[in-house]
Write an enzyme that holds these catalytic residues in place. Structure first.
Site, mmCIF file in Angstrom:
data_model
loop_
_atom_site.group_PDB
_atom_site.id
_atom_site.type_symbol
_atom_site.label_atom_id
_atom_site.label_comp_id
_atom_site.label_asym_id
_atom_site.label_seq_id
_atom_site.Cartn_x
_atom_site.Cartn_y
_atom_site.Cartn_z
ATOM 1 N N ASP A 89 0.815 -1.205 0.000
ATOM 2 C CA ASP A 89 0.000 0.000 0.000
ATOM 3 C C ASP A 89 0.856 1.266 0.000
ATOM 4 O O ASP A 89 2.034 1.253 0.339
ATOM 5 C CB ASP A 89 -0.973 0.010 1.182
ATOM 6 N N GLU A 156 0.537 -1.396 5.536
ATOM 7 C CA GLU A 156 1.615 -0.732 6.288
ATOM 8 C C GLU A 156 1.118 0.591 6.858
ATOM 9 O O GLU A 156 1.454 0.964 7.969
ATOM 10 C CB GLU A 156 2.821 -0.473 5.365
#
Length: 187
Positions: A89, A156
């Site tokens: 991400d 994350e």
């Protein structure tokens, strides 16, 4: 007891790295929008990249259309395993493209040296490098004793589902487990 690094093996592997292919992979991955909660397309693409590099790869579902892409390249046995881990991400999606070239979900090569785009440095270039390095080792005919595991993980930039903060961008504390002797996060 420390293992001896054989310079000829390192040279054989590094000789197999195709810079143009690595640059293209970073650009391709950077061009896939993957803001937190929207990692599905990135996970699918990365899973295919892992398969193409000889990994036994799978998508691990962790929420509504959210996945980790995990691959394992089996070693000869008897050696230590290593996991290369990186997040799929990015902090922002296409809505921030107006802020400049570094915010666009479009990998762009400048001066044949610098790659710009959302996630190119954090951490899609590391994800591409993990695959390129592992592929170079395999192409050089080097069989490591232990497994190489690469995990492209969602979330994350994670947020927890609490009160009014609901939805897929708040999911993702997955349950996949891989036992490895060493782990690396190439920031």
């Amino acid at each position: 007891m420390a293992q001896i690094v054989h310079r000829d093996l390192v040279r054989r592997a590094t000789d197999q790295i195709d810079r143009d292919r690595l640059v293209k992979l970073v650009i391709d991955l950077t061009s896939i929008p993957s803001p937190t909660g929207e990692e599905r397309d990135m996970a699918r693409a990365y899973g295919e990249v892992l398969k193409g590099a000889g990994f036994d790869a799978t998508l691990q579902p962790i929420g509504d259309e959210r996945y980790n892409a995990v691959g394992r390249l089996q070693g000869a046995g008897g050696g230590k395993s290593v996991m290369f881990n990186g997040h799929l991400d990015t902090s922002f999606g296409p809505e921030q493209a107006h802020r400049g070239i570094g915010y666009r979900c479009e990998g762009t090569l400048i001066d044949d040296e610098w790659i710009y785009g959302m996630g190119s440095f954090n951490m899609k270039s590391a994800l591409a490098t993990y695959v390129a390095a592992s592929d170079a080792i395999r192409k050089a005919g080097i069989r490591l004793g232990g497994d190489i595991v690469i995990a492209g993980v969602a979330g994350e930039i994670e947020k927890a589902p609490v009160n009014e903060y609901e939805g897929r961008q708040y999911q993702g504390y997955g349950g996949w487990h891989q036992v490895c002797d060493h782990a690396w996060c190439g920031r």
